[in-house]
Design a protein around this motif. Structure first.
Motif, PDB file in Angstrom:
ATOM      1  N   UNK A 156       0.836  -1.203   0.000  1.00  0.00           N
ATOM      2  CA  UNK A 156       0.000   0.000   0.000  1.00  0.00           C
ATOM      3  C   UNK A 156       0.872   1.254   0.000  1.00  0.00           C
ATOM      4  N   UNK A 157       0.421   2.325  -0.661  1.00  0.00           N
ATOM      5  CA  UNK A 157       1.105   3.615  -0.553  1.00  0.00           C
ATOM      6  C   UNK A 157       1.227   4.022   0.925  1.00  0.00           C
ATOM      7  N   UNK A 158       2.392   4.494   1.303  1.00  0.00           N
ATOM      8  CA  UNK A 158       2.655   4.998   2.662  1.00  0.00           C
ATOM      9  C   UNK A 158       2.243   3.994   3.744  1.00  0.00           C
ATOM     10  N   UNK A 159       2.428   2.708   3.482  1.00  0.00           N
ATOM     11  CA  UNK A 159       2.123   1.659   4.480  1.00  0.00           C
ATOM     12  C   UNK A 159       0.749   1.885   5.127  1.00  0.00           C
ATOM     13  N   UNK A 160      -0.245   2.216   4.289  1.00  0.00           N
ATOM     14  CA  UNK A 160      -1.532   2.665   4.827  1.00  0.00           C
ATOM     15  C   UNK A 160      -2.513   1.524   5.109  1.00  0.00           C
ATOM     16  N   UNK A 161      -2.036   0.292   5.180  1.00  0.00           N
ATOM     17  CA  UNK A 161      -2.891  -0.781   5.685  1.00  0.00           C
ATOM     18  C   UNK A 161      -2.743  -0.809   7.205  1.00  0.00           C
ATOM     19  N   UNK A 162      -3.759  -0.236   7.861  1.00  0.00           N
ATOM     20  CA  UNK A 162      -3.748  -0.075   9.317  1.00  0.00           C
ATOM     21  C   UNK A 162      -5.121  -0.502   9.849  1.00  0.00           C
ATOM     22  N   UNK A 163      -5.364  -0.296  11.147  1.00  0.00           N
ATOM     23  CA  UNK A 163      -6.637  -0.777  11.709  1.00  0.00           C
ATOM     24  C   UNK A 163      -7.851  -0.212  10.969  1.00  0.00           C
ATOM     25  N   UNK A 164      -7.823   1.075  10.673  1.00  0.00           N
ATOM     26  CA  UNK A 164      -8.978   1.713  10.027  1.00  0.00           C
ATOM     27  C   UNK A 164      -9.223   1.214   8.607  1.00  0.00           C
ATOM     28  N   UNK A 165      -8.224   0.616   7.993  1.00  0.00           N
ATOM     29  CA  UNK A 165      -8.373   0.177   6.597  1.00  0.00           C
ATOM     30  C   UNK A 165      -8.289  -1.342   6.476  1.00  0.00           C
ATOM     31  N   UNK A 166      -8.589  -2.027   7.583  1.00  0.00           N
ATOM     32  CA  UNK A 166      -8.460  -3.493   7.602  1.00  0.00           C
ATOM     33  C   UNK A 166      -9.339  -4.179   6.554  1.00  0.00           C
ATOM     34  N   UNK A 167     -10.412  -3.510   6.134  1.00  0.00           N
ATOM     35  CA  UNK A 167     -11.285  -4.097   5.111  1.00  0.00           C
ATOM     36  C   UNK A 167     -10.524  -4.409   3.822  1.00  0.00           C
ATOM     37  N   UNK A 168      -9.395  -3.741   3.610  1.00  0.00           N
ATOM     38  CA  UNK A 168      -8.626  -3.946   2.376  1.00  0.00           C
ATOM     39  C   UNK A 168      -8.059  -5.367   2.278  1.00  0.00           C
ATOM     40  N   UNK A 169      -7.896  -6.038   3.426  1.00  0.00           N
ATOM     41  CA  UNK A 169      -7.370  -7.415   3.401  1.00  0.00           C
ATOM     42  C   UNK A 169      -8.288  -8.307   2.578  1.00  0.00           C
ATOM     43  N   UNK A 170      -9.593  -8.206   2.827  1.00  0.00           N
ATOM     44  CA  UNK A 170     -10.554  -9.041   2.097  1.00  0.00           C
ATOM     45  C   UNK A 170     -10.529  -8.724   0.603  1.00  0.00           C
ATOM     46  N   UNK A 171     -10.346  -7.448   0.278  1.00  0.00           N
ATOM     47  CA  UNK A 171     -10.288  -7.044  -1.138  1.00  0.00           C
ATOM     48  C   UNK A 171      -9.047  -7.642  -1.805  1.00  0.00           C
ATOM     49  N   UNK A 172      -7.917  -7.608  -1.132  1.00  0.00           N
ATOM     50  CA  UNK A 172      -6.677  -8.152  -1.703  1.00  0.00           C
ATOM     51  C   UNK A 172      -6.829  -9.650  -1.976  1.00  0.00           C
ATOM     52  N   UNK A 173      -7.422 -10.367  -1.030  1.00  0.00           N
ATOM     53  CA  UNK A 173      -7.624 -11.809  -1.223  1.00  0.00           C
ATOM     54  C   UNK A 173      -8.572 -12.056  -2.396  1.00  0.00           C
ATOM     55  N   UNK A 174      -9.622 -11.248  -2.491  1.00  0.00           N
ATOM     56  CA  UNK A 174     -10.584 -11.419  -3.588  1.00  0.00           C
ATOM     57  C   UNK A 174      -9.935 -11.158  -4.943  1.00  0.00           C
ATOM     58  N   UNK A 175      -8.922 -10.285  -4.976  1.00  0.00           N
ATOM     59  CA  UNK A 175      -8.232  -9.979  -6.243  1.00  0.00           C
ATOM     60  C   UNK A 175      -7.165 -11.016  -6.584  1.00  0.00           C
ATOM     61  N   UNK A 176      -6.920 -11.957  -5.698  1.00  0.00           N
ATOM     62  CA  UNK A 176      -5.963 -13.025  -5.995  1.00  0.00           C
ATOM     63  C   UNK A 176      -4.538 -12.763  -5.523  1.00  0.00           C
ATOM     64  N   UNK A 177      -4.349 -11.765  -4.672  1.00  0.00           N
ATOM     65  CA  UNK A 177      -2.998 -11.547  -4.130  1.00  0.00           C
ATOM     66  C   UNK A 177      -2.658 -12.656  -3.133  1.00  0.00           C
ATOM     67  N   UNK A 178      -1.382 -13.068  -3.145  1.00  0.00           N
ATOM     68  CA  UNK A 178      -0.947 -14.140  -2.240  1.00  0.00           C
ATOM     69  C   UNK A 178      -0.182 -13.608  -1.041  1.00  0.00           C
ATOM     70  N   UNK A 179       0.309 -12.367  -1.157  1.00  0.00           N
ATOM     71  CA  UNK A 179       0.929 -11.769   0.024  1.00  0.00           C
ATOM     72  C   UNK A 179       0.786 -10.255  -0.017  1.00  0.00           C
ATOM     73  N   UNK A 180       0.945  -9.660   1.170  1.00  0.00           N
ATOM     74  CA  UNK A 180       0.892  -8.212   1.319  1.00  0.00           C
ATOM     75  C   UNK A 180       2.143  -7.776   2.082  1.00  0.00           C
ATOM     76  N   UNK A 181       2.641  -6.571   1.769  1.00  0.00           N
ATOM     77  CA  UNK A 181       3.851  -6.072   2.447  1.00  0.00           C
ATOM     78  C   UNK A 181       3.613  -4.632   2.905  1.00  0.00           C
ATOM     79  N   UNK A 182       2.434  -4.379   3.476  1.00  0.00           N
ATOM     80  CA  UNK A 182       1.996  -3.009   3.782  1.00  0.00           C
ATOM     81  C   UNK A 182       1.903  -2.681   5.262  1.00  0.00           C
ATOM     82  N   UNK A 183       2.025  -3.668   6.136  1.00  0.00           N
ATOM     83  CA  UNK A 183       1.850  -3.396   7.569  1.00  0.00           C
ATOM     84  C   UNK A 183       3.218  -3.189   8.211  1.00  0.00           C
TER      85      UNK A 183
END
Ligand SMILES: [Zn+2]
Length: 322
Positions: free
Chosen positions: A129-156
């Motif tokens: 994510x830009x500016x490491x913006x995957x935080x508590x308030x944006x936790x919903x983005x995890x479900x979106x990433x999985x739905x898009x087929x991402x296998x890993x995230x490096x934003x936290x």
């Protein structure tokens, strides 16, 4: 013994967020998104400096490419991939996730994922994510990433910082989920150094350009002792002493513009230092089985129990307040 890291386990990761000087969050009040196409681009020669340095030290890394860059420089992703590096996704317009609701986030990220896959002919499975913006308030983005087929995230980023960070998240790779019942994604956090009871993010940025390299080296050595992977991050604009300067607050100015002239020599020195340290450099995707194994040894981390997604209506106000 099964709980000991094997000698061949890949442990060091060189990552780059491929973006230009006019994409920097701190300069957002000057470089408006709708005028980005008018600014001279510096991203290609600066990325080349990093590719050359990787070649010199025989390092293959992971490049999280911004969609706006990939669209403007449509052969750049292929060139990076042909040099042996993994291509991953940094979204399209460098909006912090806070500014987007789930639907706009999906559009922004999916657009670039598909473009990079078309340009390189390979599947894109990693996101930052830009500016490491995957935080508590944006936790919903995890479900979106999985739905898009991402296998890993490096934003936290497992540190406290005024603009980002999840200060109690694990320091080693872990499985990240929105709430206790939702699916989890493999999370690969940037390097943190524990010192004097505090967590210091020494993976790149200001700690790389403005402090003695000793801080990064100490963090890397500590991670090595604790069998934690080392994830570092850099930006092409950090190696651009000629980038146009714009006015911003003194703190942001210091974070953004200090140390640009010496950055390339410093990175060269840091990589040289790692060569004698039993370091095994790898792309993130090439190490996924090992990283998953590490993550499985840590309890899943829940980011925001039960929190509802941000309503799309809240976004306008935030965006116009820049
Ligand atoms: Zn970025």
């Amino acid at each position: 013994m099964s709980d000991q890291p094997s000698q061949t386990r890949p442990a060091w990761f060189f990552t780059v967020d491929v973006e230009d000087y006019y994409h920097i969050e701190a300069a957002r009040h000057v470089y408006f998104q709708d005028r980005w196409g008018q600014f001279p681009t510096h991203v290609e020669p600066n990325t080349q400096k990093l590719l050359d340095l990787c070649d010199k030290h025989a390092i293959r890394g992971t490049f999280f490419i911004l969609g706006h860059v990939a669209k403007r420089k449509h052969h750049l992703a292929k060139r990076i991939a042909d040099a042996g590096h993994e291509i991953a996704c940094h979204g399209t317009m460098h909006d912090r996730i806070h500014r987007l609701g789930p639907r706009r986030f999906r559009d922004d990220v999916e657009y670039t994922k598909k473009m990079l896959e078309d340009q390189t002919g390979t599947r894109v499975i990693g996101y930052r994510a830009p500016t490491f913006s995957l935080v508590r308030d944006t936790a919903w983005a995890i479900d979106e990433l999985l739905a898009m087929g991402f296998e890993y995230d490096a934003s936290v980023f497992p540190v406290w910082h005024p603009q980002y960070g999840v200060s109690d998240a694990p320091l080693s790779p872990f499985m990240l989920r929105r709430h206790d019942q939702s699916p989890a994604i493999l999370e690969l956090p940037p390097l943190v150094w524990r010192v004097f009871g505090r967590r210091v993010g020494v993976a790149g940025g200001g700690y790389f350009r403005q402090f003695p390299l000793a801080a990064m080296k100490a963090g890397m050595a500590q991670a090595r002792r604790e069998a934690r992977p080392v994830v570092l991050y850099f930006h092409p604009w950090e190696f651009d002493p000629d980038m146009p300067r714009v006015s911003m607050g003194w703190k942001a100015r210091w974070r953004t513009y200090t140390g640009l002239k010496r950055a390339l020599a410093r990175l060269d020195e840091l990589l040289q230092w790692t060569q004698g340290r039993d370091a095994t450099w790898s792309r993130l995707d090439a190490a996924l089985p090992t990283l998953r194994e590490l993550a499985a040894s840590i309890p899943p981390y829940t980011l925001a129990p039960g929190r509802a997604p941000v309503a799309e209506g809240e976004l306008v106000e935030v965006t116009s307040a820049r």
